[in-house]
Design an enzyme around this catalytic site. Structure first.
Site, PDB file in Angstrom:
ATOM      1  CE1 TYR A 192      -3.673   2.364   0.556  1.00  0.00           C
ATOM      2  CE2 TYR A 192      -2.188   3.178   2.412  1.00  0.00           C
ATOM      3  CZ  TYR A 192      -3.256   3.420   1.572  1.00  0.00           C
ATOM      4  OH  TYR A 192      -4.119   4.588   1.625  1.00  0.00           O
ATOM      5  N   GLY A 193       1.857   1.250   0.878  1.00  0.00           N
ATOM      6  CA  GLY A 193       2.682   2.337   1.112  1.00  0.00           C
ATOM      7  C   GLY A 193       3.528   2.580  -0.353  1.00  0.00           C
TER       8      GLY A 193
END
Length: 71
Positions: free
Chosen positions: A3-4
């Site tokens: 996600y990051g």
């Protein structure tokens, strides 16, 4: 972790597009659902920090009101 990385990729893609096509008057923006300064991302490198507005030209950290802290 993915996600990051995907959020970072969107920001860097927009920065690259904006830089590449700026002479043609093209701009690009990335909208992400908030920044998270997690321990694993505290030191992304000076070039990346500058690209996303987290560091100024001298390399000093720029605090933003929209940063969130994970620690």
């Amino acid at each position: 972790m993915a996600y990051g990385r995907s959020k970072s990729a969107m920001v860097l893609l927009a920065a690259g597009i904006a830089e590449r096509w700026a002479p043609d008057g093209v701009t690009a923006d990335a909208l992400v659902p908030g920044w998270i300064r997690a321990r694993s991302r505290r030191h992304p490198g000076l070039e990346t920090s500058r690209a996303v507005g987290a560091a100024d030209e001298a390399g000093n950290r720029v605090e933003q009101p929209f940063y969130k802290s994970a620690g």
